[in-house]
Design an enzyme around this catalytic site. Sequence first.
Site, PDB file in Angstrom:
ATOM      1  N   ASP A 122       0.777   3.831  -7.811  1.00 55.65           N
ATOM      2  CA  ASP A 122       0.580   3.347  -6.447  1.00 55.65           C
ATOM      3  C   ASP A 122       0.967   1.875  -6.366  1.00 55.65           C
ATOM      4  OD1 ASP A 122      -1.127   3.800  -3.699  1.00 55.65           O
ATOM      5  OD2 ASP A 122      -1.443   1.783  -4.501  1.00 55.65           O
TER       6      ASP A 122
ATOM      7  N   TYR B  74       2.349  -5.998  -2.448  1.00 52.62           N
ATOM      8  CA  TYR B  74       1.960  -6.349  -3.819  1.00 52.62           C
ATOM      9  C   TYR B  74       3.048  -7.162  -4.520  1.00 52.62           C
ATOM     10  CZ  TYR B  74      -1.430  -2.491  -3.185  1.00 52.62           C
ATOM     11  OH  TYR B  74      -2.410  -1.649  -2.724  1.00 52.62           O
TER      12      TYR B  74
ATOM     13  N   LYS C  10       3.806   1.308   0.306  1.00 52.21           N
ATOM     14  CA  LYS C  10       3.268   1.043   1.632  1.00 52.21           C
ATOM     15  C   LYS C  10       4.124   0.014   2.366  1.00 52.21           C
ATOM     16  CE  LYS C  10      -1.185   1.409  -0.689  1.00 52.21           C
ATOM     17  NZ  LYS C  10      -0.678   1.026  -2.025  1.00 52.21           N
TER      18      LYS C  10
ATOM     19  N   HIS D 212       0.517   0.355   5.890  1.00 50.29           N
ATOM     20  CA  HIS D 212      -0.485  -0.325   5.067  1.00 50.29           C
ATOM     21  C   HIS D 212      -1.702  -0.793   5.858  1.00 50.29           C
ATOM     22  CE1 HIS D 212      -0.811  -2.990   1.202  1.00 50.29           C
ATOM     23  NE2 HIS D 212      -1.982  -2.511   1.563  1.00 50.29           N
TER      24      HIS D 212
ATOM     25  N   PRO E 110     -11.787   1.868  -6.542  1.00 49.44           N
ATOM     26  CA  PRO E 110     -12.598   3.009  -6.990  1.00 49.44           C
ATOM     27  C   PRO E 110     -13.695   2.614  -7.980  1.00 49.44           C
ATOM     28  CG  PRO E 110     -10.498   3.005  -8.123  1.00 49.44           C
ATOM     29  CD  PRO E 110     -10.405   1.951  -7.048  1.00 49.44           C
TER      30      PRO E 110
ATOM     31  N   THR F 115      -3.980  -3.867 -15.830  1.00 46.02           N
ATOM     32  CA  THR F 115      -2.791  -4.095 -16.649  1.00 46.02           C
ATOM     33  C   THR F 115      -3.162  -4.128 -18.130  1.00 46.02           C
ATOM     34  OG1 THR F 115      -3.046  -6.493 -16.414  1.00 46.02           O
ATOM     35  CG2 THR F 115      -1.598  -5.387 -14.831  1.00 46.02           C
TER      36      THR F 115
ATOM     37  N   ILE G  68      -6.104   1.134 -19.548  1.00 44.12           N
ATOM     38  CA  ILE G  68      -5.197   2.176 -19.041  1.00 44.12           C
ATOM     39  C   ILE G  68      -5.420   3.471 -19.825  1.00 44.12           C
ATOM     40  CG2 ILE G  68      -2.774   2.885 -18.894  1.00 44.12           C
ATOM     41  CD1 ILE G  68      -2.098  -0.081 -18.328  1.00 44.12           C
TER      42      ILE G  68
END
Length: 309
Positions: free
Chosen positions: A70, A75, A100, A133, A213, A258, A263
Amino acid sequence: MKNYLASIVLLLFGIMNNTNAQERNNAVPKLKLNNGIEMPQFGLGTYTASNEDCKSACLVALKNGYRHIDTAHAYGNENGVGAAVKESGIPREEIWITSKLWPSEYGEGITTEAIDKMLARLQTTYIDLLYVHQPVGDFIGAWNDMEKAVASGKVRALGISNFDDSDEVFHAIVDNMKIKPAVMQIECHPYAQRNDIREKVKPYGIAIECWYPLGHGDKGLLSDPVIAKIAEAHKKSIVQTIIRWHIQEGLSVIPGTTNPDYIKENIDVFDFKLTKEEMKTMRSLNKNKRFFNMTLEQKKNFVNFKMRD
């Protein structure tokens, strides 16, 4: 002889890693959208990552079984996403790319050009999911061009991001446009479970995708003793438990990081399942506590700038 054995070990290690990545990828469930297309329910968020960091993070993610990324023009890292997808060697059709459009790109004709520029930045011929967006500006004009992009094969699914500000902006899209939104992206986590919004989109078959989230890294949420107890029972971290809750709630979840270790940790959530009682306990944590509280009027002022290509 030593060099030969070392080569064999490296080869076997590479095969094992690829197998593990494929197993993790296969374990990720898919959400069937209201247009019949299936979207990986879990993915990588890239908000705040620079182009370079985004590319590195995406490469780590893709090597570890992620197939959903995403991003957004706002960004400033779509180039990093595109470069990583190319460098990964994974067929484009196996990776779900979401991006977006910023309000400065809204408007018939303007949006068509913006989509073409987005495709160039992402180094792809199509985008799997394209959002408006923010619910300000000429998002109706943008949506008309987005529908044309679907018809021409440049976009597969359309979505609305942050359209939870008011019923007016929500219904302006869902009640009047030819193509209905397939996904709505909003802030959602155990402390703000957004049950009202989730109920509102059900009649339209709109999937919910969650930004923040993990509560934007809120220390209270990430050390919550109730979640910690559930996590301990499954020998998982609090973060993994929260991600698992999202999955079992039927939400699309895109935690952003990152950090290579995070991850890898975040996708390691498909070898356990929360019980009915544990899900009930997780739902009891809802306190409608959001971490991004900008009003619609404030957004109208905030988004009044042009994006760079």
